[in-house]
Design a protein around this motif. Structure first.
Motif, PDB file in Angstrom:
ATOM      1  N   HIS A   1      -0.021 -33.889  64.230  1.00  0.00           N
ATOM      2  CA  HIS A   1      -1.018 -32.330  65.218  1.00  0.00           C
ATOM      3  C   HIS A   1      -1.442 -31.986  64.095  1.00  0.00           C
ATOM      4  CE1 HIS A   1       0.166 -33.213  69.699  1.00  0.00           C
ATOM      5  NE2 HIS A   1       0.145 -34.352  69.031  1.00  0.00           N
ATOM      6  N   ASP A   2      -0.368 -31.530  63.354  1.00  0.00           N
ATOM      7  CA  ASP A   2      -0.888 -30.328  61.984  1.00  0.00           C
ATOM      8  C   ASP A   2      -2.350 -31.217  60.905  1.00  0.00           C
ATOM      9  OD1 ASP A   2      -0.251 -28.244  60.309  1.00  0.00           O
ATOM     10  OD2 ASP A   2       0.076 -29.685  58.959  1.00  0.00           O
ATOM     11  N   ASP A   3      -1.984 -32.474  60.967  1.00  0.00           N
ATOM     12  CA  ASP A   3      -2.616 -33.189  60.091  1.00  0.00           C
ATOM     13  C   ASP A   3      -4.285 -32.901  61.345  1.00  0.00           C
ATOM     14  OD1 ASP A   3      -1.745 -33.776  57.722  1.00  0.00           O
ATOM     15  OD2 ASP A   3      -0.744 -35.260  58.538  1.00  0.00           O
ATOM     16  N   VAL A   4      -3.921 -33.226  61.891  1.00  0.00           N
ATOM     17  CA  VAL A   4      -5.334 -32.997  63.597  1.00  0.00           C
ATOM     18  C   VAL A   4      -5.682 -31.811  62.799  1.00  0.00           C
ATOM     19  CG1 VAL A   4      -6.654 -33.733  65.308  1.00  0.00           C
ATOM     20  CG2 VAL A   4      -5.014 -35.043  64.881  1.00  0.00           C
ATOM     21  N   ILE A   5      -5.502 -30.780  63.054  1.00  0.00           N
ATOM     22  CA  ILE A   5      -5.308 -29.323  62.869  1.00  0.00           C
ATOM     23  C   ILE A   5      -6.049 -28.964  61.703  1.00  0.00           C
ATOM     24  CG2 ILE A   5      -4.880 -27.493  63.745  1.00  0.00           C
ATOM     25  CD1 ILE A   5      -2.065 -27.721  65.247  1.00  0.00           C
ATOM     26  N   ASP A   6      -5.293 -29.506  61.291  1.00  0.00           N
ATOM     27  CA  ASP A   6      -5.729 -29.243  59.276  1.00  0.00           C
ATOM     28  C   ASP A   6      -7.253 -30.236  59.002  1.00  0.00           C
ATOM     29  OD1 ASP A   6      -4.521 -26.877  59.448  1.00  0.00           O
ATOM     30  OD2 ASP A   6      -2.577 -27.978  57.815  1.00  0.00           O
ATOM     31  N   ASP A   7      -7.168 -31.256  59.514  1.00  0.00           N
ATOM     32  CA  ASP A   7      -8.336 -32.192  59.167  1.00  0.00           C
ATOM     33  C   ASP A   7      -7.508 -32.419  57.491  1.00  0.00           C
ATOM     34  OD1 ASP A   7     -10.299 -33.127  59.599  1.00  0.00           O
ATOM     35  OD2 ASP A   7     -11.786 -31.699  59.268  1.00  0.00           O
TER      36      ASP A   7
ATOM     37  N   THR B   1      -5.369 -36.584  53.998  1.00  0.00           N
ATOM     38  CA  THR B   1      -3.856 -37.831  53.037  1.00  0.00           C
ATOM     39  C   THR B   1      -2.639 -36.985  53.722  1.00  0.00           C
ATOM     40  OG1 THR B   1      -3.867 -35.686  51.103  1.00  0.00           O
ATOM     41  CG2 THR B   1      -5.004 -38.202  51.251  1.00  0.00           C
ATOM     42  N   ARG B   2      -1.505 -37.689  53.769  1.00  0.00           N
ATOM     43  CA  ARG B   2      -0.262 -36.453  54.188  1.00  0.00           C
ATOM     44  C   ARG B   2       0.892 -37.297  53.331  1.00  0.00           C
ATOM     45  NH1 ARG B   2       2.686 -32.803  55.621  1.00  0.00           N
ATOM     46  NH2 ARG B   2       1.119 -31.946  57.217  1.00  0.00           N
ATOM     47  N   ARG B   3       1.658 -37.209  52.359  1.00  0.00           N
ATOM     48  CA  ARG B   3       2.834 -37.133  51.138  1.00  0.00           C
ATOM     49  C   ARG B   3       1.800 -38.576  50.239  1.00  0.00           C
ATOM     50  NH1 ARG B   3       5.880 -37.444  56.112  1.00  0.00           N
ATOM     51  NH2 ARG B   3       7.551 -35.016  55.509  1.00  0.00           N
TER      52      ARG B   3
ATOM     53  N   GLY C   1      -9.447 -21.689  54.394  1.00  0.00           N
ATOM     54  CA  GLY C   1      -8.810 -20.287  55.212  1.00  0.00           C
ATOM     55  C   GLY C   1      -7.770 -19.592  55.287  1.00  0.00           C
ATOM     56  N   LYS C   2      -6.595 -20.571  54.729  1.00  0.00           N
ATOM     57  CA  LYS C   2      -5.221 -19.262  54.583  1.00  0.00           C
ATOM     58  C   LYS C   2      -5.258 -19.024  53.699  1.00  0.00           C
ATOM     59  CE  LYS C   2      -3.698 -23.627  56.948  1.00  0.00           C
ATOM     60  NZ  LYS C   2      -2.959 -24.660  57.480  1.00  0.00           N
ATOM     61  N   THR C   3      -4.919 -17.205  53.667  1.00  0.00           N
ATOM     62  CA  THR C   3      -4.430 -16.834  52.666  1.00  0.00           C
ATOM     63  C   THR C   3      -2.586 -16.608  52.112  1.00  0.00           C
ATOM     64  OG1 THR C   3      -4.653 -14.937  54.567  1.00  0.00           O
ATOM     65  CG2 THR C   3      -6.544 -15.104  52.817  1.00  0.00           C
TER      66      THR C   3
HETATM   67 MG    MG Z   1      -0.935 -28.812  57.161  1.00  0.00          MG
END
Ligand code: MG
Ligand code: FPP
Length: 298
Positions: free
Chosen positions: A66-72, A75-77, A213-215
């Motif tokens: 879900h996080d990869d969808v949210i973060d667009d 890649t993962r690992r 946008g993540k500070t």
């Molecule tokens: Mg993420």
């Protein structure tokens, strides 16, 4: 011992009797299985312990889908993410399948374990929502950041350690503090690696967090250290693709003000506290996991 967890997850997935789900699950990179390792080290390898570790890893895998969808994230690992390969709908549904099967199995373990883990998953989701909301503006509130990473990452590690302690008949409080510290340090290091590692090592674009946008903590400390002109410049760079000279300016500022060292020291302090706590209980094997957490590289 991790093999038993891997087999249990495989069994849970095959019980769904769905070839597509089995094929998709087989495509997922396995990861480090840190949470499972932690549970096994605390509680041994009885059936309820292996089941708990399997459920936690399935929930964790679901949350990353879900996080990869949210973060667009493409890649993962270092591999294409499932959403990049098969689209957001498939990734979301595989996540839903993994965590709902995980919850179903959680009901057959122990009611205290079920409460601890299910509470943590609510926290996880609240934390992810907070992460999304905070990234809409330039957040400079350190406490908000810390609360968000506690919920998003530390809560499930804290609950894993607590659940393992319950299954092992050990007092859960010190193990939960240990897990909480590990989780906070883990996310702080994750956020640091986004800045320090090149994109090939990281398996995702470097400085992606800030572009998104993540500070994270380094940006909050940099903001605190800059003068007015510097702050305006930093804020103007928030949540957009940066030019090479802007990326360079950021790296120079981090270096000159020793910001990354400061963040690393803060994560290390949490790890040291966790190690001390476990040493006092004679749980030396847990120190190793804590050190792995802070010294990891992708
Ligand atoms: Mg993420
Ligand atoms: C990674 O953060 C994300 C998490 C640790 C938690 C994600 C939680 C949810 C999506 C809530 C939903 C929960 C379930 C069970 C479906 P990150 O983006 O900072 O780290 P990354 O670099 O690994 O992507």
């Amino acid at each position: 011992m991790l093999g038993a967890v891997e087999r249990k997850i495989g069994q849970f997935v095959s019980e769904l009797e769905d070839k597509e789900v089995s094929a998709l699950y087989a495509k997922l990179p396995r990861g480090k299985r840190l949470r499972a390792k932690l549970i096994l080290r605390i509680a041994g390898s009885s059936l309820p312990v292996v089941k708990t570790a399997a459920v936690v890893e399935m929930i964790h895998a679901a949350s990353l889908l879900h996080d990869d969808v949210i973060d667009d994230a493409d890649t993962r690992r270092s591999k294409p993410s499932l959403n990049a390969l098969y689209g957001n709908k498939t990734a979301i549904m595989l996540g839903d399948i993994l965590y709902s099967k995980g919850f179903f199995e959680l009901n057959n373990i122990d009611p205290v374990v079920a409460r601890l883990i299910s509470h943590a998953v609510t926290q996880l989701s609240l934390g992810e929502l907070k992460d999304v909301s905070l990234s809409k503006t330039f957040n400079v509130d350190k406490d908000l950041y810390l609360k968000m990473i506690y919920q998003k990452t530390a809560s499930l590690i804290e609950a894993s350690a607590g659940a393992a302690a319950v299954l092992a008949g050990k007092p859960k409080e010190p193990f939960m503090i240990y897990g909480r510290n590990l989780g906070l340090a883990f996310q702080m290091i994750d956020d640091l690696l986004d800045i320090t590692q090149d994109s090939a090592t990281l398996g995702k674009p470097a400085l992606h967090d800030f572009v998104e946008g993540k500070t994270t903590l380094p940006y909050i400390y940099l903001y605190e250290a800059l003068d007015k002109t510097g702050r305006v410049k930093l804020q103007s760079m928030h949540a957009r693709v940066l030019k090479p000279e802007e990326l360079n300016w950021l790296k120079v500022q981090f270096e000159e003000r020793q910001i990354l060292l400061k963040c690393y020291a803060q994560a290390k302090e949490l790890i040291d506290e966790a190690v001390e706590l476990m040493n006092a209980l004679g749980e030396d094997a847990l120190s190793e996991i804590a050190t792995e957490m802070i010294d990891r590289e992708f």
